[in-house]
Enzyme design. Structure first.
Site, PDB file in Angstrom:
ATOM      1  N   CYS A 118      10.941   1.307  11.167  1.00 12.98           N
ATOM      2  CA  CYS A 118      11.159   2.728  10.857  1.00 12.98           C
ATOM      3  C   CYS A 118      10.918   3.646  12.054  1.00 12.98           C
ATOM      4  CB  CYS A 118      10.286   3.145   9.683  1.00 12.98           C
ATOM      5  SG  CYS A 118      10.683   2.239   8.181  1.00 12.98           S
ATOM      6  N   HIS A 261      10.160  10.885   9.708  1.00 13.11           N
ATOM      7  CA  HIS A 261      10.686   9.710   9.018  1.00 13.11           C
ATOM      8  C   HIS A 261      10.487   9.907   7.519  1.00 13.11           C
ATOM      9  CE1 HIS A 261      11.435   5.738   7.667  1.00 13.11           C
ATOM     10  NE2 HIS A 261      10.167   5.451   7.429  1.00 13.11           N
ATOM     11  N   ASN A 291      13.779   5.633   1.521  1.00 17.05           N
ATOM     12  CA  ASN A 291      13.444   5.282   2.910  1.00 17.05           C
ATOM     13  C   ASN A 291      14.541   4.368   3.465  1.00 17.05           C
ATOM     14  OD1 ASN A 291      12.422   4.161   5.250  1.00 17.05           O
ATOM     15  ND2 ASN A 291      10.379   3.788   4.436  1.00 17.05           N
TER      16      ASN A 291
HETATM   17  N1  COA Z   1       6.200   2.062 -11.030  1.00 19.02           N
HETATM   18  C1  COA Z   1       5.118   2.166 -11.831  1.00 19.02           C
HETATM   19  N2  COA Z   1       3.898   1.784 -11.462  1.00 19.02           N
HETATM   20  C2  COA Z   1       3.759   1.281 -10.225  1.00 19.02           C
HETATM   21  C3  COA Z   1       4.835   1.148  -9.337  1.00 19.02           C
HETATM   22  C4  COA Z   1       6.112   1.550  -9.789  1.00 19.02           C
HETATM   23  N3  COA Z   1       7.207   1.474  -9.025  1.00 19.02           N
HETATM   24  N4  COA Z   1       4.382   0.624  -8.166  1.00 19.02           N
HETATM   25  C5  COA Z   1       3.062   0.443  -8.311  1.00 19.02           C
HETATM   26  N5  COA Z   1       2.686   0.835  -9.546  1.00 19.02           N
HETATM   27  C6  COA Z   1       1.362   0.809 -10.161  1.00 19.02           C
HETATM   28  C7  COA Z   1       0.436  -0.180  -9.509  1.00 19.02           C
HETATM   29  O1  COA Z   1       0.618  -1.474 -10.079  1.00 19.02           O
HETATM   30  C8  COA Z   1      -0.924   0.398  -9.842  1.00 19.02           C
HETATM   31  O2  COA Z   1      -1.242   0.043 -11.162  1.00 19.02           O
HETATM   32  P1  COA Z   1      -2.765  -0.284 -11.580  1.00 19.02           P
HETATM   33  O3  COA Z   1      -3.524   0.986 -11.294  1.00 19.02           O
HETATM   34  O4  COA Z   1      -2.637  -0.628 -13.007  1.00 19.02           O
HETATM   35  O5  COA Z   1      -3.172  -1.421 -10.693  1.00 19.02           O
HETATM   36  C9  COA Z   1      -0.681   1.911  -9.832  1.00 19.02           C
HETATM   37  O6  COA Z   1       0.749   2.080  -9.954  1.00 19.02           O
HETATM   38  C10 COA Z   1      -1.134   2.582  -8.555  1.00 19.02           C
HETATM   39  O7  COA Z   1      -0.668   1.811  -7.468  1.00 19.02           O
HETATM   40  P2  COA Z   1      -0.924   2.263  -5.993  1.00 19.02           P
HETATM   41  O8  COA Z   1      -0.410   1.232  -5.059  1.00 19.02           O
HETATM   42  O9  COA Z   1      -2.373   2.676  -5.881  1.00 19.02           O
HETATM   43  O10 COA Z   1      -0.021   3.563  -5.939  1.00 19.02           O
HETATM   44  P3  COA Z   1       0.035   4.643  -4.821  1.00 19.02           P
HETATM   45  O11 COA Z   1      -0.268   5.968  -5.357  1.00 19.02           O
HETATM   46  O12 COA Z   1      -0.697   4.177  -3.591  1.00 19.02           O
HETATM   47  O13 COA Z   1       1.582   4.645  -4.470  1.00 19.02           O
HETATM   48  C11 COA Z   1       3.132   3.809  -2.859  1.00 19.02           C
HETATM   49  C12 COA Z   1       2.203   3.463  -4.008  1.00 19.02           C
HETATM   50  C13 COA Z   1       3.799   2.538  -2.386  1.00 19.02           C
HETATM   51  C14 COA Z   1       4.187   4.784  -3.381  1.00 19.02           C
HETATM   52  C15 COA Z   1       2.313   4.492  -1.739  1.00 19.02           C
HETATM   53  O14 COA Z   1       1.176   3.684  -1.439  1.00 19.02           O
HETATM   54  C16 COA Z   1       3.111   4.668  -0.493  1.00 19.02           C
HETATM   55  O15 COA Z   1       4.060   5.412  -0.483  1.00 19.02           O
HETATM   56  N6  COA Z   1       2.734   4.006   0.597  1.00 19.02           N
HETATM   57  C17 COA Z   1       3.451   4.086   1.828  1.00 19.02           C
HETATM   58  C18 COA Z   1       4.613   3.126   1.760  1.00 19.02           C
HETATM   59  C19 COA Z   1       5.628   3.397   2.809  1.00 19.02           C
HETATM   60  O16 COA Z   1       6.004   4.511   3.024  1.00 19.02           O
HETATM   61  N7  COA Z   1       6.101   2.329   3.430  1.00 19.02           N
HETATM   62  C20 COA Z   1       7.109   2.391   4.422  1.00 19.02           C
HETATM   63  C21 COA Z   1       6.557   3.008   5.652  1.00 19.02           C
HETATM   64  S1  COA Z   1       7.783   3.102   6.864  1.00 19.02           S
END
Ligand code: COA
Length: 340
Positions: A118, A261, A291
């Site tokens: 990215c 980004h 993304n």
């Molecule tokens: N739909 C519903 N629930 C989901 C889900 C989805 N698509 N993905 C994860 N969950 C659930 C998880 O299982 C977790 O459940 P639990 O509490 O029962 O264990 C809960 O939602 C919270 O998960 P968590 O990982 O803590 O969520 P978050 O608020 O951190 O959001 C991302 C997850 C991936 C959206 C966030 O961490 C993020 O954006 N990270 C950066 C990723 C990124 O940008 N990557 C590319 C970089 S170039």
């Protein structure tokens, strides 16, 4: 290649983009994943993403975006001297840029790939700029394209909701130093945190004859620690943006646009808040495309130029970040012609 001359200016002069036809909404995804439109929107800001069909290869989309950028710059393909392709999902592991060179008919250009996930477009833009700055090349095309749908596990809700496919391109050319379009930049790598976001080779051993062991393998799907990547982005992006503004002696109030980004709307909001940049100066098209990895920055740039939002002379702070881990920032001045 010409001999090295004195430092010259770099003008960002034209842009183009190409998107796959198929748009997949959050509701479409919740047809087979345990997720919902409200979860995806509230945690990421994403509403839909484009997914490439079989005839929409990386080469096809990148070539379409490139033609549009060349047209905007007013160049013929034969005037191009370098094509730098930022991608992590190539059609050919030996490099896809040569196929784009051939499809464009850019017979005079050297063409090669650059892989930095990215951060790829920003790293490629900065790399291309060095060739211009030193007088090696005068006209360069930088393409950011990824079809990460190839490498997403479409049954993993924590990954599948985030990514989409797109291509976009920007032309860079020599100009007078007082019109320079790359005012400052910084790039970083932290390979110790590589495991936070990877697409590794899964090894498999072949033994064609006793005593001969050959290590082969294939690529599986993207692995990510979402929370670690989120924390990394929220910490490092504002810091590196502050560094480039400081380098250029420009304060945040002078910026016309913040062009980050497009990974997560919460990351965009956090970075903007840190600099006190009002929401209307923060460019975002994440809702429509998710993304798209190396394509997000040039795609957003192109859409803002086409809409007449980014105008010639505008000052843009940009930052890319992602797998590596890698991140970078640049202070840019748009030098293109006004569309239409
Ligand atoms: N739909 C519903 N629930 C989901 C889900 C989805 N698509 N993905 C994860 N969950 C659930 C998880 O299982 C977790 O459940 P639990 O509490 O029962 O264990 C809960 O939602 C919270 O998960 P968590 O990982 O803590 O969520 P978050 O608020 O951190 O959001 C991302 C997850 C991936 C959206 C966030 O961490 C993020 O954006 N990270 C950066 C990723 C990124 O940008 N990557 C590319 C970089 S170039």
């Amino acid at each position: 290649m010409r001999g090295l001359g004195g430092p010259v200016g770099i003008a960002l002069s034209g842009s183009g983009s190409a998107l796959p036809r198929l748009s997949v909404s959050n509701d479409d995804l919740s047809g087979w994943l345990d997720t919902s439109d409200s979860w995806i929107r509230s945690r990421t800001g994403i509403a839909a993403r484009r997914i490439a069909a079989g005839d929409e290869t990386l080469t096809v989309l990148a070539t379409r975006a490139s033609r549009q950028a060349l047209e905007a710059a007013g160049w013929t393909p034969l005037q191009l001297e370098l094509i730098l392709l930022a991608t992590s999902s190539p059609d050919d592991l030996f490099g896809t840029a040569p196929q784009i060179q051939a499809a464009l008919g850019a017979d005079n250009a050297v063409a090669f790939d650059l892989t930095a996930a990215c951060s790829g477009f920003l790293f490629a833009l900065i790399t291309a700029a060095q060739y211009i700055r030193t007088g090696c090349y005068r006209r360069v095309l930088v393409v950011g394209v990824d079809l990460l749908s190839r490498w997403v596990d479409w049954h993993d809700r924590s990954i599948a909701v985030l990514f989409g496919d797109a291509a976009a391109a920007v032309t860079l050319e020599t100009c007078d130093s007082d019109r320079d379009g790359l005012l400052a930049f910084a790039m970083r790598t932290d390979g110790a945190r590589n495991g936070c976001l990877t697409l590794p080779l899964t090894p498999s051993e072949q033994c064609p004859r006793q005593g001969i062991s050959i290590q082969q393998g294939s690529y599986g799907s993207i692995r990510m620690n979402g929370q670690e990547v989120y924390k990394f982005a929220v910490r490092e992006v504002p810091a590196i943006l502050a560094e480039v503004l400081d380098q250029a002696g420009v304060d945040a109030a002078s910026l016309d646009w913040l062009l980050l980004h497009q990974a997560n709307q919460r990351i965009l909001d956090a970075a903007a808040q840190r600099f006190g940049i009002p929401a209307e100066k923060v460019l975002s098209n994440l809702a429509h495309y998710g993304n798209t990895s190396a394509a997000t920055i040039p795609l957003m740039l192109h859409e803002a130029v086409a809409a007449g939002r980014i105008r010639p002379g505008h000052l843009i702070a940009s930052s890319g970040f992602g797998a590596g881990l890698s991140w970078g920032a640049a202070l840019l001045r748009w030098g293109g012609r006004q569309p239409g």
